[in-house]
Design a protein around this motif. Sequence first.
Motif, short mmCIF file in Angstrom:
data_model
loop_
_atom_site.label_atom_id
_atom_site.label_comp_id
_atom_site.label_asym_id
_atom_site.label_seq_id
_atom_site.Cartn_x
_atom_site.Cartn_y
_atom_site.Cartn_z
N PRO A 160 -3.19 89.42 1.91
CA PRO A 160 -3.88 90.21 0.87
C PRO A 160 -4.78 89.32 0.02
N THR A 161 -5.82 89.90 -0.55
CA THR A 161 -6.65 89.14 -1.48
C THR A 161 -5.82 88.74 -2.69
N HIS A 162 -6.33 87.82 -3.46
CA HIS A 162 -5.62 87.39 -4.67
C HIS A 162 -5.37 88.57 -5.60
N ARG A 163 -6.38 89.41 -5.76
CA ARG A 163 -6.23 90.56 -6.67
C ARG A 163 -5.21 91.56 -6.13
N THR A 164 -5.23 91.79 -4.80
CA THR A 164 -4.28 92.72 -4.20
C THR A 164 -2.86 92.20 -4.34
N LEU A 165 -2.68 90.89 -4.08
CA LEU A 165 -1.35 90.30 -4.23
C LEU A 165 -0.86 90.42 -5.68
N ALA A 166 -1.76 90.14 -6.62
CA ALA A 166 -1.38 90.25 -8.04
C ALA A 166 -0.95 91.67 -8.39
N LYS A 167 -1.68 92.67 -7.86
CA LYS A 167 -1.34 94.07 -8.16
C LYS A 167 -0.03 94.47 -7.51
N GLU A 168 0.15 94.08 -6.23
CA GLU A 168 1.36 94.48 -5.50
C GLU A 168 2.62 93.83 -6.07
N GLU A 169 2.49 92.60 -6.54
CA GLU A 169 3.66 91.85 -7.01
C GLU A 169 3.77 91.83 -8.53
N HIS A 170 2.86 92.55 -9.19
CA HIS A 170 2.88 92.63 -10.66
C HIS A 170 2.78 91.23 -11.28
N LEU A 171 1.76 90.51 -10.82
CA LEU A 171 1.52 89.15 -11.30
C LEU A 171 0.19 89.07 -12.01
N ALA A 172 0.02 88.04 -12.81
CA ALA A 172 -1.31 87.70 -13.32
C ALA A 172 -2.14 87.15 -12.16
N LEU A 173 -3.45 87.36 -12.21
CA LEU A 173 -4.33 86.87 -11.14
C LEU A 173 -4.20 85.36 -10.97
N ALA A 174 -4.08 84.63 -12.07
CA ALA A 174 -3.94 83.18 -11.99
C ALA A 174 -2.66 82.78 -11.27
N THR A 175 -1.59 83.56 -11.47
CA THR A 175 -0.33 83.26 -10.81
C THR A 175 -0.43 83.53 -9.31
N ALA A 176 -1.08 84.63 -8.93
CA ALA A 176 -1.28 84.92 -7.51
C ALA A 176 -2.09 83.81 -6.84
N SER A 177 -3.12 83.33 -7.54
CA SER A 177 -3.92 82.22 -7.00
C SER A 177 -3.07 80.96 -6.85
#
Length: 448
Positions: A29-46
Amino acid sequence: MPAPRYKQLVDRFAEQIRSGALPPGTRLPTHRTLAKEEHLALATASRVYAELESMGLISAEVGRGTFVRETRVSPGQGIDQSPTAPDMLDLNFNHPELPEQTELLRTALRQLAASGDLDALLHYQPHAGRPHERAIVAEHLSTRGLAVTAEQLMLVSGAQHGLAVALMSTLRAGDVIAADALTYPGFKAIAQLLHLEVLAIPAGKAGPDLMALDALCQHRKIRALYCMPTLHNPLGWVMPRAQRKKLAALARQHDLLLIEDAAYAFLADAPPPPLYNFAPERTLYVSGFSKSVATGLRVGYLVAPINRVASLQRTIRATTWNTPALLTRITCSWISDGTVQQLEQQKRSDAAARQQLARRVLHGLPWQGHPNAYFLWLRLPATVRAEQVVSALLQRNVSVSSAAPFVVGEHTPQAIRLALGSLDITRLESALYQVRAVLEAAECGALG
């Protein structure tokens, strides 16, 4: 105390990749999709993806996405490693050899044992080689259109050592050197070891894009350019004479040192004069006898302007002291009696036959290469991932290299390089048919 949330995600992805639940080539998944799916901040997904990439488990490509790597293959896709399995079909590493070479060595050793002055071979040699042997190699180079004196030529322990000496003696940590966007992995290894910044020059039709190089020089202070004008590895081009003249003029304009790698130049029929001839005051010419004679014969040479010789000799002294006397003695004997010239001619014919075989088996596929080269570059369809191809071929006991080891810069093309010089001709044909079968399956989506 539980691990931080991002660490838990890293561990989960790592386990899925290593177990095969996420197979090589899977788009994540893209960084944004991962952040949304896992309820994370975008920086944390990155941060999750950055850690997985540092572990060699995924690769990110600008404009394409993030993909799972083949974890059973080293991050460099094995370009510097020979296959370990005895039945592996090696299309990864080139060590071209002719059947009669073993007997040639046996004869050379008998002749050496019967010769005089063997005691001299037990002693330290001059750092740049014995004067008469330097003269023999210089005379050999004159047959390739490179007229230099023995004083300008230094013997080194193979072309890789010569390249290391050239970079170590002329550049310092933090210096910027330009190179083709796809280039020899051994150069990249030395540059990384010396902490040099390497900037990519995109390819033109038959060599580096000189307009791009000029533009880059206007924005950055580039100290040197590493290039392979005669039979480029891995793309196989031979830079035309007119382009060599333009490159020499550009080097003078921007005060660039030119490092010319001619390891495969012996394979080209009637190529233009070496780049050295167009800018002799600022070119270091590096080559050796590993490919033209034998990979175990670690004898190379480095040609330089006379004002740089002393500095280069000091680096030779600091790294190996001198080339092994026994190897240089055999090499120079083979030059003098015509053995080297004979082997070079035979290997040109051998490489041409292997190249013709590869082009026949891979007919219709987007390959690129020189008619006499021991390697072929094969671009993959847009829907096919190199990691998938490498993995599928390994399952069939065929070893190839992806584009990754050759890449300078951020963009890694989906491609593989096929080394044609290590198998006998029958096993080479079998391996190439395996490559074709895997590529056809990959294009049909049948690799999984």
